[in-house]
Design an enzyme around this catalytic site. Structure first.
Site, PDB file in Angstrom:
ATOM      1  N   LEU A 223       0.849  -1.195   0.000  1.00  0.00           N
ATOM      2  CA  LEU A 223       0.000   0.000   0.000  1.00  0.00           C
ATOM      3  C   LEU A 223       0.877   1.234   0.000  1.00  0.00           C
ATOM      4  O   LEU A 223       1.749   1.366   0.846  1.00  0.00           O
ATOM      5  CB  LEU A 223      -0.890   0.020   1.259  1.00  0.00           C
ATOM      6  CG  LEU A 223      -1.897  -1.130   1.377  1.00  0.00           C
ATOM      7  CD1 LEU A 223      -2.475  -1.189   2.779  1.00  0.00           C
ATOM      8  CD2 LEU A 223      -3.019  -0.966   0.348  1.00  0.00           C
ATOM      9  N   HIS A 224       0.669   2.117  -0.964  1.00  0.00           N
ATOM     10  CA  HIS A 224       1.414   3.375  -0.935  1.00  0.00           C
ATOM     11  C   HIS A 224       0.686   4.542  -1.571  1.00  0.00           C
ATOM     12  O   HIS A 224       1.217   5.643  -1.607  1.00  0.00           O
ATOM     13  CB  HIS A 224       2.790   3.203  -1.590  1.00  0.00           C
ATOM     14  CG  HIS A 224       2.727   3.088  -3.098  1.00  0.00           C
ATOM     15  ND1 HIS A 224       2.416   1.922  -3.736  1.00  0.00           N
ATOM     16  CD2 HIS A 224       2.933   4.008  -4.075  1.00  0.00           C
ATOM     17  CE1 HIS A 224       2.439   2.117  -5.046  1.00  0.00           C
ATOM     18  NE2 HIS A 224       2.741   3.374  -5.280  1.00  0.00           N
ATOM     19  N   ARG A 225      -0.520   4.326  -2.079  1.00  0.00           N
ATOM     20  CA  ARG A 225      -1.228   5.446  -2.706  1.00  0.00           C
ATOM     21  C   ARG A 225      -1.630   6.449  -1.636  1.00  0.00           C
ATOM     22  O   ARG A 225      -2.128   6.057  -0.560  1.00  0.00           O
ATOM     23  CB  ARG A 225      -2.499   4.969  -3.422  1.00  0.00           C
ATOM     24  CG  ARG A 225      -2.248   4.070  -4.603  1.00  0.00           C
ATOM     25  CD  ARG A 225      -2.417   4.787  -5.951  1.00  0.00           C
ATOM     26  NE  ARG A 225      -1.189   5.293  -6.472  1.00  0.00           N
ATOM     27  CZ  ARG A 225      -0.282   4.572  -7.174  1.00  0.00           C
ATOM     28  NH1 ARG A 225      -0.466   3.319  -7.428  1.00  0.00           N
ATOM     29  NH2 ARG A 225       0.804   5.154  -7.616  1.00  0.00           N
ATOM     30  N   ARG A 258       6.313   5.693   2.206  1.00  0.00           N
ATOM     31  CA  ARG A 258       5.270   6.718   2.195  1.00  0.00           C
ATOM     32  C   ARG A 258       4.241   6.501   3.312  1.00  0.00           C
ATOM     33  O   ARG A 258       3.825   7.447   3.972  1.00  0.00           O
ATOM     34  CB  ARG A 258       4.550   6.729   0.849  1.00  0.00           C
ATOM     35  CG  ARG A 258       3.397   7.660   0.892  1.00  0.00           C
ATOM     36  CD  ARG A 258       2.823   8.088  -0.417  1.00  0.00           C
ATOM     37  NE  ARG A 258       2.271   9.404  -0.202  1.00  0.00           N
ATOM     38  CZ  ARG A 258       2.714  10.501  -0.729  1.00  0.00           C
ATOM     39  NH1 ARG A 258       3.711  10.486  -1.564  1.00  0.00           N
ATOM     40  NH2 ARG A 258       2.159  11.655  -0.446  1.00  0.00           N
ATOM     41  N   ASP A 301      -2.440  -1.447  -3.884  1.00  0.00           N
ATOM     42  CA  ASP A 301      -2.933  -0.278  -4.615  1.00  0.00           C
ATOM     43  C   ASP A 301      -1.918   0.152  -5.669  1.00  0.00           C
ATOM     44  O   ASP A 301      -1.997   1.242  -6.220  1.00  0.00           O
ATOM     45  CB  ASP A 301      -3.279   0.872  -3.660  1.00  0.00           C
ATOM     46  CG  ASP A 301      -2.110   1.280  -2.779  1.00  0.00           C
ATOM     47  OD1 ASP A 301      -0.958   0.884  -3.062  1.00  0.00           O
ATOM     48  OD2 ASP A 301      -2.345   2.020  -1.797  1.00  0.00           O
TER      49      ASP A 301
END
Ligand code: UD1
Ligand code: UDP
Length: 384
Positions: A223-225, A258, A301
């Protein structure tokens, strides 16, 4: 590549990067760029085309950058601009200044940019202002979601590009609707899949699984969005969902920097305490794809991972309301999900109800880099 030696530490530069000037200059900066650039660089090298590699330094941690150069035997960057992190304005401004200097020094014949990251947008903008032609690899993707910074980057980069290399047929339609002349578009397939197919026999989940203490059945999550990890309320929901998933099947989460602080503040480490959620540093390419290949399902994502799971045939749940890669929904194993849908769908996948993909997307055959090189070669010859 070029005359450069050394890993290209941030801010470093080749003492004589202009040697053999008027080269094709590739600009890479972030994790997915390295994976897409590798087959293009290799195919151009086979044709004897003079190339230089500029790393902007957008990603700089070993786990987000150098590990990919090692895993994929990428040439050392001729320049590393060391721009680092910042807000969009700060990072993009630093990229513009550093890239203008680099292109002025290198005098490229053609600048090649990859995907939709800030480094690609900035390189296209600087090149266009210096009247240097631009090639965009992975042109034409659209999520039609303007809240994604990448959507802005895609639209602008495409409009500034002279050669647009398209990975799937809907990209041609999107470009046509954006007013891009047809003779600039080239449907070539997917260089990220070239890299996957070229390395298929190097993917073995066993060593990395045993290093992480994972059983035979496990899931992988990334997950990084910004839409999933920047907002503390959304991050709380995401962490609770990861805890629920880990209760069904052990999960390994190579955590992108992030999301690190917000997800941790939302309780990620507490969820991991029972040993079923393995939160680890981002993995190198070979380790990561090995794990995906051996997993029961992937929750993500990421853009690229939607494509890779399509070819690997691993069920993919994409935690987003939209995708710029709809071909992974029609030809692959991908499904867009809300957080509340993850657990019921994961239960069904773990019970054996897995998507059966049809034929792979057209031209995702491992030859995209070669097609791109052939077109660039012809384009260069036509300009001699
Ligand atoms: C960028 C891309 C995104 C892509 C992703 C791939 C843009 C706008 N976003 O997002 O499209 O999917 O890369 O992974 O270009 N950081 C580190 N170490 C690093 C790099 C970053 O700790 O080596 C941290 C910094 O706190 C930084 C944050 O990660 O502020 C975000 O980095 P940035 O490059 O701005 O965007 P990504 O979220 O990585
Ligand atoms: N990847 C990796 N290690 C990880 C997570 C992802 O090597 O820990 C690879 C993944 O296989 C894919 C690429 O990184 O090739 C995707 O990059 P990312 O998700 O950062 O960016 P996006 O595709 O969303 O732009």
């Amino acid at each position: 590549m070029g005359a450069i030696d050394g890993r290209g530490a941030p801010g470093s530069s080749n003492p004589s990067p202009t040697a053999g000037g008027r080269a094709v200059v590739h600009v890479v900066g972030a994790r997915p760029n390295f994976i897409k650039a590798a087959p293009v660089i290799r195919a151009l090298a086979r044709r004897g085309i003079d190339q230089r590699l500029v790393h902007t330094g957008q990603h700089y941690d070993d786990r987000l950058s150098a590990v990919f150069f090692r895993d994929l035997a990428l040439p050392e960057p001729d320049l590393n601009l060391g721009v680092g992190s910042g807000s969009h304005a700060v990072q993009t401004a630093a990229l513009l200044v550093a890239l203008e200097r680099a292109f002025t020094e290198l005098a490229p014949r053609l600048v090649v940019v990859y995907g939709d990251v800030n480094s690609s947008l900035a390189a296209a903008l600087v090149a266009a202002k210096l009247h240097v032609p631009v090639a965009h690899v992975e042109a034409g993707l659209r999520s039609f979601d303007d809240t994604m910074p990448e959507e802005v980057n895609r639209r602008v980069t495409d409009l500034l590009s002279d050669l647009l290399f398209v990975t799937s047929p809907e990209g041609l339609t999107n470009l046509d609707r954006s007013g891009v002349p047809a003779d600039r578009m080239h449907f070539v397939g997917n260089p990220m899949i070239d890299t996957l197919l070229a390395n298929l026999d190097r993917f073995d989940a066993t060593p990395v699984r045993s290093a992480l203490g994972l059983p035979a059945d496990f899931a992988v999550a990334t997950l990084h969005r910004p839409s999933n990890v920047d907002d503390p309320a959304r991050a709380g929901q995401t962490v609770a969902m990861l805890g629920g998933l880990a209760a069904l099947v052990p999960v390994v989460l190579p955590l992108h920097p992030r999301g690190r602080s917000v997800l941790r503040a939302a309780g990620l480490d507490e969820i991991a305490l029972d040993g079923r959620l393995h939160v680890v540093e981002p993995l190198g390419y070979l380790d990561f794809v090995s794990l995906m290949r051996g997993s029961r399902l992937v929750l993500t994502d990421s853009g690229g991972i939607q494509e890779e799971t399509t070819i690997l045939g691993v069920p993919c749940l994409t935690l987003r309301p939209n995708t710029e890669r709809p071909i992974t929904l029609t030809h692959g194993t991908n499904r867009l999900v809300e957080p509340a849908e993850v657990l019921p769908l994961a239960r069904r996948i773990l019970a054996g109800e897995v998507p059966r993909p049809s034929d792979p997307p057209p031209l995702w055959d491992g030859q995209a880099g070669e097609r791109i090189a052939e077109i660039i070669d012809g384009w260069l010859r036509a300009r001699i």
